[in-house]
Design a protein around this motif. Structure first.
Motif, PDB file in Angstrom:
ATOM      1  N   ARG A  10       0.830  -1.205   0.000  1.00 33.82           N
ATOM      2  CA  ARG A  10       0.000   0.000   0.000  1.00 33.82           C
ATOM      3  C   ARG A  10       0.866   1.258   0.000  1.00 33.82           C
ATOM      4  O   ARG A  10       0.554   2.241  -0.676  1.00 33.82           O
ATOM      5  N   GLN A  11       1.972   1.219   0.739  1.00 31.68           N
ATOM      6  CA  GLN A  11       2.892   2.370   0.756  1.00 31.68           C
ATOM      7  C   GLN A  11       3.462   2.623  -0.631  1.00 31.68           C
ATOM      8  O   GLN A  11       3.565   3.776  -1.060  1.00 31.68           O
ATOM      9  N   ASP A  12       3.835   1.567  -1.332  1.00 32.57           N
ATOM     10  CA  ASP A  12       4.370   1.735  -2.685  1.00 32.57           C
ATOM     11  C   ASP A  12       3.341   2.357  -3.610  1.00 32.57           C
ATOM     12  O   ASP A  12       3.657   3.260  -4.400  1.00 32.57           O
ATOM     13  N   GLN A  13       2.095   1.891  -3.524  1.00 36.20           N
ATOM     14  CA  GLN A  13       1.032   2.437  -4.366  1.00 36.20           C
ATOM     15  C   GLN A  13       0.818   3.920  -4.074  1.00 36.20           C
ATOM     16  O   GLN A  13       0.716   4.741  -4.994  1.00 36.20           O
ATOM     17  N   LEU A  14       0.752   4.263  -2.799  1.00 35.87           N
ATOM     18  CA  LEU A  14       0.520   5.657  -2.425  1.00 35.87           C
ATOM     19  C   LEU A  14       1.697   6.546  -2.794  1.00 35.87           C
ATOM     20  O   LEU A  14       1.511   7.705  -3.183  1.00 35.87           O
ATOM     21  N   ASN A  15       2.908   6.020  -2.695  1.00 35.68           N
ATOM     22  CA  ASN A  15       4.090   6.792  -3.099  1.00 35.68           C
ATOM     23  C   ASN A  15       4.041   7.140  -4.578  1.00 35.68           C
ATOM     24  O   ASN A  15       4.355   8.268  -4.967  1.00 35.68           O
ATOM     25  N   LYS A  16       3.655   6.183  -5.403  1.00 41.47           N
ATOM     26  CA  LYS A  16       3.548   6.445  -6.841  1.00 41.47           C
ATOM     27  C   LYS A  16       2.494   7.509  -7.119  1.00 41.47           C
ATOM     28  O   LYS A  16       2.724   8.435  -7.908  1.00 41.47           O
ATOM     29  N   GLN A  17       1.332   7.389  -6.467  1.00 43.95           N
ATOM     30  CA  GLN A  17       0.274   8.380  -6.651  1.00 43.95           C
ATOM     31  C   GLN A  17       0.722   9.759  -6.167  1.00 43.95           C
ATOM     32  O   GLN A  17       0.427  10.777  -6.802  1.00 43.95           O
ATOM     33  N   TYR A  18       1.434   9.783  -5.053  1.00 42.87           N
ATOM     34  CA  TYR A  18       1.917  11.052  -4.494  1.00 42.87           C
ATOM     35  C   TYR A  18       2.862  11.750  -5.475  1.00 42.87           C
ATOM     36  O   TYR A  18       2.734  12.948  -5.724  1.00 42.87           O
ATOM     37  N   LYS A  19       3.792  10.989  -6.034  1.00 43.25           N
ATOM     38  CA  LYS A  19       4.739  11.575  -6.985  1.00 43.25           C
ATOM     39  C   LYS A  19       4.031  12.116  -8.211  1.00 43.25           C
ATOM     40  O   LYS A  19       4.378  13.191  -8.716  1.00 43.25           O
ATOM     41  N   ILE A  20       3.026  11.416  -8.682  1.00 44.37           N
ATOM     42  CA  ILE A  20       2.260  11.877  -9.843  1.00 44.37           C
ATOM     43  C   ILE A  20       1.540  13.183  -9.524  1.00 44.37           C
ATOM     44  O   ILE A  20       1.561  14.137 -10.313  1.00 44.37           O
TER      45      ILE A  20
END
Length: 65
Positions: A10-20
Motif C-alpha cells: 500500500r505504501q508503494d502504491q501511495l508513493n507512486k500516486q503522491y509523486k504523480i
C-alpha cells in the motif's frame, strides 16, 4: 500475505500516486493555479496517509521482533 507485506504494498502504491500528484501540481503551476492547488491538496492528503502507514509499519515491526 502477512500484515507487513500489505502495508509495504500500500505504501508503494501511495508513493507512486503522491509523486504523480506533485508533478501535476508543479506542471499546472504556470497554466492553471486552481488545478495546481487541487493536485497539491490531494498530494498532502496522500502524504498524511503515508505517514499513518509508516507508523503502522513501525508498530508491526516492533511487535514482530
Amino acid at each position: 500475505m502477512n500484515r507487513i507485506d500489505e502495508i509495504n504494498t500500500r505504501q508503494d502504491q501511495l508513493n507512486k500516486q503522491y509523486k504523480i500528484l506533485v508533478e501535476q501540481a508543479y506542471n499546472f503551476r504556470q497554466t492553471d493555479s486552481a488545478l495546481s492547488d487541487i493536485s497539491e491538496y490531494r498530494a498532502i492528503k496522500l502524504l498524511n496517509k503515508l505517514n499513518r502507514l509508516k507508523y503502522l509499519y513501525r508498530e508491526q515491526n516492533k511487535s514482530a521482533v
